[in-house]
Scaffold this motif. Structure first.
Motif, PDB file in Angstrom:
ATOM      1  N   MET A  35      88.116   9.542 -21.263  1.00  0.00           N
ATOM      2  CA  MET A  35      87.051  10.081 -20.619  1.00  0.00           C
ATOM      3  C   MET A  35      86.434  11.349 -21.268  1.00  0.00           C
ATOM      4  SD  MET A  35      86.881  11.550 -16.687  1.00  0.00           S
ATOM      5  CE  MET A  35      87.258  10.083 -16.063  1.00  0.00           C
ATOM      6  N   GLN A  36      85.160  11.695 -21.233  1.00  0.00           N
ATOM      7  CA  GLN A  36      84.714  12.881 -21.828  1.00  0.00           C
ATOM      8  C   GLN A  36      83.727  13.238 -20.895  1.00  0.00           C
ATOM      9  OE1 GLN A  36      81.627  13.191 -25.263  1.00  0.00           O
ATOM     10  NE2 GLN A  36      83.417  13.911 -26.256  1.00  0.00           N
ATOM     11  N   PHE A  37      83.636  14.752 -20.726  1.00  0.00           N
ATOM     12  CA  PHE A  37      82.613  15.637 -20.082  1.00  0.00           C
ATOM     13  C   PHE A  37      81.740  15.943 -20.779  1.00  0.00           C
ATOM     14  CE2 PHE A  37      86.714  15.776 -17.697  1.00  0.00           C
ATOM     15  CZ  PHE A  37      86.312  15.252 -16.302  1.00  0.00           C
ATOM     16  N   ARG A  38      80.315  15.599 -20.640  1.00  0.00           N
ATOM     17  CA  ARG A  38      79.341  16.221 -21.519  1.00  0.00           C
ATOM     18  C   ARG A  38      78.575  17.206 -20.883  1.00  0.00           C
ATOM     19  NH1 ARG A  38      77.173  10.568 -24.192  1.00  0.00           N
ATOM     20  NH2 ARG A  38      79.052  10.140 -25.379  1.00  0.00           N
ATOM     21  N   ILE A  39      78.437  18.445 -21.444  1.00  0.00           N
ATOM     22  CA  ILE A  39      77.598  19.673 -21.126  1.00  0.00           C
ATOM     23  C   ILE A  39      76.508  19.996 -21.949  1.00  0.00           C
ATOM     24  CG2 ILE A  39      79.234  20.160 -19.324  1.00  0.00           C
ATOM     25  CD1 ILE A  39      79.896  22.592 -21.315  1.00  0.00           C
ATOM     26  N   LEU A  40      76.585  19.475 -23.179  1.00  0.00           N
ATOM     27  CA  LEU A  40      75.431  19.848 -24.170  1.00  0.00           C
ATOM     28  C   LEU A  40      74.384  18.916 -23.995  1.00  0.00           C
ATOM     29  CD1 LEU A  40      77.892  20.269 -27.408  1.00  0.00           C
ATOM     30  CD2 LEU A  40      77.103  22.024 -25.449  1.00  0.00           C
ATOM     31  N   GLY A  41      73.636  19.240 -22.789  1.00  0.00           N
ATOM     32  CA  GLY A  41      72.378  18.481 -22.210  1.00  0.00           C
ATOM     33  C   GLY A  41      72.656  18.217 -20.994  1.00  0.00           C
ATOM     34  N   ILE A  91      79.565  12.078 -17.175  1.00  0.00           N
ATOM     35  CA  ILE A  91      80.909  11.842 -17.620  1.00  0.00           C
ATOM     36  C   ILE A  91      80.717  10.559 -18.246  1.00  0.00           C
ATOM     37  CG2 ILE A  91      83.067  10.778 -16.486  1.00  0.00           C
ATOM     38  CD1 ILE A  91      82.063  12.266 -13.816  1.00  0.00           C
ATOM     39  N   HIS A  92      81.458  10.452 -19.318  1.00  0.00           N
ATOM     40  CA  HIS A  92      81.556   9.303 -20.118  1.00  0.00           C
ATOM     41  C   HIS A  92      82.807   8.756 -20.374  1.00  0.00           C
ATOM     42  CE1 HIS A  92      80.460   7.217 -24.199  1.00  0.00           C
ATOM     43  NE2 HIS A  92      79.679   6.899 -23.448  1.00  0.00           N
ATOM     44  N   ASP A  93      83.023   7.398 -20.185  1.00  0.00           N
ATOM     45  CA  ASP A  93      84.069   6.722 -20.651  1.00  0.00           C
ATOM     46  C   ASP A  93      84.013   5.935 -21.708  1.00  0.00           C
ATOM     47  OD1 ASP A  93      86.238   5.052 -20.820  1.00  0.00           O
ATOM     48  OD2 ASP A  93      86.191   4.231 -18.748  1.00  0.00           O
ATOM     49  N   GLU A  94      84.367   6.655 -23.108  1.00  0.00           N
ATOM     50  CA  GLU A  94      84.221   5.952 -24.204  1.00  0.00           C
ATOM     51  C   GLU A  94      85.031   4.581 -24.379  1.00  0.00           C
ATOM     52  OE1 GLU A  94      85.701   9.226 -26.772  1.00  0.00           O
ATOM     53  OE2 GLU A  94      83.717  10.095 -26.662  1.00  0.00           O
ATOM     54  N   LEU A 144      82.614  13.966  -6.124  1.00  0.00           N
ATOM     55  CA  LEU A 144      82.929  13.969  -7.563  1.00  0.00           C
ATOM     56  C   LEU A 144      84.386  13.130  -7.728  1.00  0.00           C
ATOM     57  CD1 LEU A 144      82.218  17.621  -8.966  1.00  0.00           C
ATOM     58  CD2 LEU A 144      80.995  15.248  -9.366  1.00  0.00           C
ATOM     59  N   ARG A 145      85.267  13.059  -7.027  1.00  0.00           N
ATOM     60  CA  ARG A 145      86.573  12.580  -7.398  1.00  0.00           C
ATOM     61  C   ARG A 145      86.209  11.014  -7.260  1.00  0.00           C
ATOM     62  NH1 ARG A 145      90.110  16.210  -3.264  1.00  0.00           N
ATOM     63  NH2 ARG A 145      90.963  17.672  -4.636  1.00  0.00           N
ATOM     64  N   LYS A 146      85.299  10.599  -6.376  1.00  0.00           N
ATOM     65  CA  LYS A 146      85.063   9.155  -6.576  1.00  0.00           C
ATOM     66  C   LYS A 146      84.466   8.674  -7.848  1.00  0.00           C
ATOM     67  CE  LYS A 146      84.474   5.054  -4.558  1.00  0.00           C
ATOM     68  NZ  LYS A 146      83.531   4.354  -5.595  1.00  0.00           N
ATOM     69  N   LEU A 147      83.506   9.490  -8.266  1.00  0.00           N
ATOM     70  CA  LEU A 147      82.756   9.386  -9.577  1.00  0.00           C
ATOM     71  C   LEU A 147      83.908   9.275 -10.697  1.00  0.00           C
ATOM     72  CD1 LEU A 147      79.728  11.660  -9.455  1.00  0.00           C
ATOM     73  CD2 LEU A 147      79.802   9.300  -9.313  1.00  0.00           C
ATOM     74  N   LEU A 148      84.792  10.239 -10.784  1.00  0.00           N
ATOM     75  CA  LEU A 148      85.860  10.271 -11.715  1.00  0.00           C
ATOM     76  C   LEU A 148      86.861   9.114 -11.639  1.00  0.00           C
ATOM     77  CD1 LEU A 148      87.099  13.659 -11.475  1.00  0.00           C
ATOM     78  CD2 LEU A 148      85.875  13.040 -13.344  1.00  0.00           C
ATOM     79  N   GLU A 149      86.868   8.193 -10.479  1.00  0.00           N
ATOM     80  CA  GLU A 149      87.741   7.282 -10.372  1.00  0.00           C
ATOM     81  C   GLU A 149      86.811   6.014 -10.919  1.00  0.00           C
ATOM     82  OE1 GLU A 149      88.612   6.627  -6.233  1.00  0.00           O
ATOM     83  OE2 GLU A 149      90.143   8.518  -6.131  1.00  0.00           O
ATOM     84  N   ASP A 150      85.539   5.969 -10.717  1.00  0.00           N
ATOM     85  CA  ASP A 150      84.667   5.106 -11.184  1.00  0.00           C
ATOM     86  C   ASP A 150      84.495   5.107 -12.542  1.00  0.00           C
ATOM     87  OD1 ASP A 150      84.006   4.251  -8.537  1.00  0.00           O
ATOM     88  OD2 ASP A 150      82.095   5.320  -8.474  1.00  0.00           O
ATOM     89  N   ALA A 151      84.681   6.142 -13.185  1.00  0.00           N
ATOM     90  CA  ALA A 151      84.835   6.596 -14.660  1.00  0.00           C
ATOM     91  C   ALA A 151      86.084   5.936 -15.287  1.00  0.00           C
ATOM     92  CB  ALA A 151      84.387   7.766 -15.114  1.00  0.00           C
ATOM     93  N   GLY A 152      87.146   5.720 -14.582  1.00  0.00           N
ATOM     94  CA  GLY A 152      88.438   5.474 -15.018  1.00  0.00           C
ATOM     95  C   GLY A 152      89.394   6.498 -15.102  1.00  0.00           C
ATOM     96  N   SER A 153      89.180   7.465 -14.387  1.00  0.00           N
ATOM     97  CA  SER A 153      89.988   8.834 -14.235  1.00  0.00           C
ATOM     98  C   SER A 153      91.415   8.159 -14.214  1.00  0.00           C
ATOM     99  CB  SER A 153      89.690   9.657 -13.034  1.00  0.00           C
ATOM    100  OG  SER A 153      90.477  10.590 -13.154  1.00  0.00           O
ATOM    101  N   THR A 154      92.372   9.134 -14.865  1.00  0.00           N
ATOM    102  CA  THR A 154      93.582   9.019 -15.193  1.00  0.00           C
ATOM    103  C   THR A 154      94.415  10.162 -14.370  1.00  0.00           C
ATOM    104  OG1 THR A 154      94.002  10.043 -17.221  1.00  0.00           O
ATOM    105  CG2 THR A 154      93.806   7.401 -16.926  1.00  0.00           C
ATOM    106  N   GLY A 155      95.647  10.603 -14.501  1.00  0.00           N
ATOM    107  CA  GLY A 155      95.919  11.606 -13.924  1.00  0.00           C
ATOM    108  C   GLY A 155      95.894  12.856 -14.618  1.00  0.00           C
ATOM    109  N   GLN A 156      95.447  12.913 -15.815  1.00  0.00           N
ATOM    110  CA  GLN A 156      94.926  13.961 -16.666  1.00  0.00           C
ATOM    111  C   GLN A 156      93.545  14.621 -16.139  1.00  0.00           C
ATOM    112  OE1 GLN A 156      94.793  13.302 -20.756  1.00  0.00           O
ATOM    113  NE2 GLN A 156      95.139  15.779 -21.039  1.00  0.00           N
ATOM    114  N   GLU A 157      92.755  13.780 -15.736  1.00  0.00           N
ATOM    115  CA  GLU A 157      91.305  14.303 -15.468  1.00  0.00           C
ATOM    116  C   GLU A 157      91.114  13.989 -14.084  1.00  0.00           C
ATOM    117  OE1 GLU A 157      91.249  12.629 -19.475  1.00  0.00           O
ATOM    118  OE2 GLU A 157      91.437  11.440 -17.746  1.00  0.00           O
TER     119      GLU A 157
END
Length: 325
Positions: free
Chosen positions: A1-7, A11-14, A71-84
């Motif tokens: 997972m990557q968080f993008r703020i340069l624009g 949230i991006h699940d690569e 936001l937590r729900k969005l992270l789960e949708d993006a495949g969040s693990t224990g680290q993010e």
């Protein structure tokens, strides 16, 4: 997972190629603030101020908690693990992310690597800095500029981007890529009319392309813009640059293995033919350029004298006005 703020913040699940953008403005501001301060605890009061400023809702703590849950729900949708994930503490919330989990962190890392080899391996520096700048998708934290956290970070990131661009074109000149960058630098001087370093780099690039008269014209354009925008004359670095071009200083020459400006001029006799005249013979182009340089030198001297006269007149009028009060 990557968080993008340069624009725009997203949230991006690569792994899955999944891109998630918070739909509401408050969600984007909250995510932006948490990403900017990832690894640090943000107090409830600071987050409330970031989202609502001087106009918080009736129950700001509950409203903030609801946004955190989304936001937590969005992270789960993006495949969040224990680290993010977003942790709750007694005093606030904290986002956990890996050391390279944001595009801003990757930008800083690549930029630092490029800066480290500018003098020793400028071609590699160019590649690294272009990779860093390619991460930008628009203004930093676009659509998330709520309070001080995101605004301050966006301003700092924009300054870092401009510095990276300056370093990129410095490295490009060191690598002998002056022909390739003149167009890009023209755009940058137009987009950043009071950033003197871009004018400086463009003048060197044009000089090395055998376009000394145009390089001197850049100085005059910079001077007009600085006077109109800020009411100031160009700084000492830019003034020294125009003098070095007028004197054709040796340090302005292209890197080893690259043709000198005089060689470039002499090798393009069709330049005058393109303007409708006959092709010159021998060193005629160089002599023609010398006449143009002399004309520009006289004009610069005249402008300097006019500036001095105007300054004296301004001082006299200011003194009279002060005496009349």
């Amino acid at each position: 997972m990557q968080f993008r703020i340069l624009g725009p913040v997203e949230i991006h699940d690569e792994r899955r190629g999944l891109r998630i953008v918070p739909t509401g403005s408050k969600q984007r501001i909250l995510l932006g603030a948490l990403v900017v301060k990832a690894g640090h605890l943000l107090s409830y009061h600071r987050l409330i101020d970031e989202l609502w400023g001087e106009h918080p809702p009736a129950n700001p703590a509950n409203a903030l908690q609801a946004h955190i849950a989304r936001l937590r729900k969005l992270l789960e949708d993006a495949g969040s693990t224990g680290q993010e994930r977003i942790d709750t503490h007694a005093l606030g919330y904290q986002l956990h992310a890996g050391p390279d989990a944001t595009d801003a962190a990757r930008f800083h890392r690549l930029s630092a690597q490029g800066r480290a080899v500018v003098t020793t391996d400028p071609a590699r520096a160019v590649r690294l800095l272009r990779q860093a700048l390619a991460l930008w998708r628009g203004p930093a934290l676009q659509g998330s500029l709520g309070g001080d956290i995101c605004q301050a970070e966006a301003a700092q990131l924009e300054e870092n981007r401009l510095v990276a661009l300056e370093t990129l074109y410095d490295a490009s000149l060191r690598a002998g890529l002056h022909h390739e960058i003149t167009g890009e630098l023209e755009e940058l001087t137009s987009d950043n009319p009071v950033r003197e370093r871009f004018y400086d780099l463009l003048m060197v690039a044009l000089y090395r392309c055998g376009r000394q008269a145009e390089a001197l014209g850049v100085y005059e354009r910079a001077r007009m813009r600085l006077v109109n925008e800020l009411g100031v004359e160009p700084g000492p670095a830019l003034r020294r640059r125009v003098q070095s071009i007028l004197s054709q200083a040796r340090e302005l020459g292209a890197p080893a293995g690259q043709p000198s400006p005089a060689a470039v001029i002499g090798s393009v006799p069709a330049a005058r033919a393109a303007r409708g005249g006959p092709a010159p013979q021998g060193g005629a182009v160089v002599l023609d350029l010398g006449d143009e340089l002399a004309r520009l030198r006289r004009r610069l001297d005249r402008l300097s004298q006019e500036q001095e006269l105007l300054s004296r007149q301004f001082d006299r009028l200011s003194a009279r006005t002060a005496a009349a009060r």
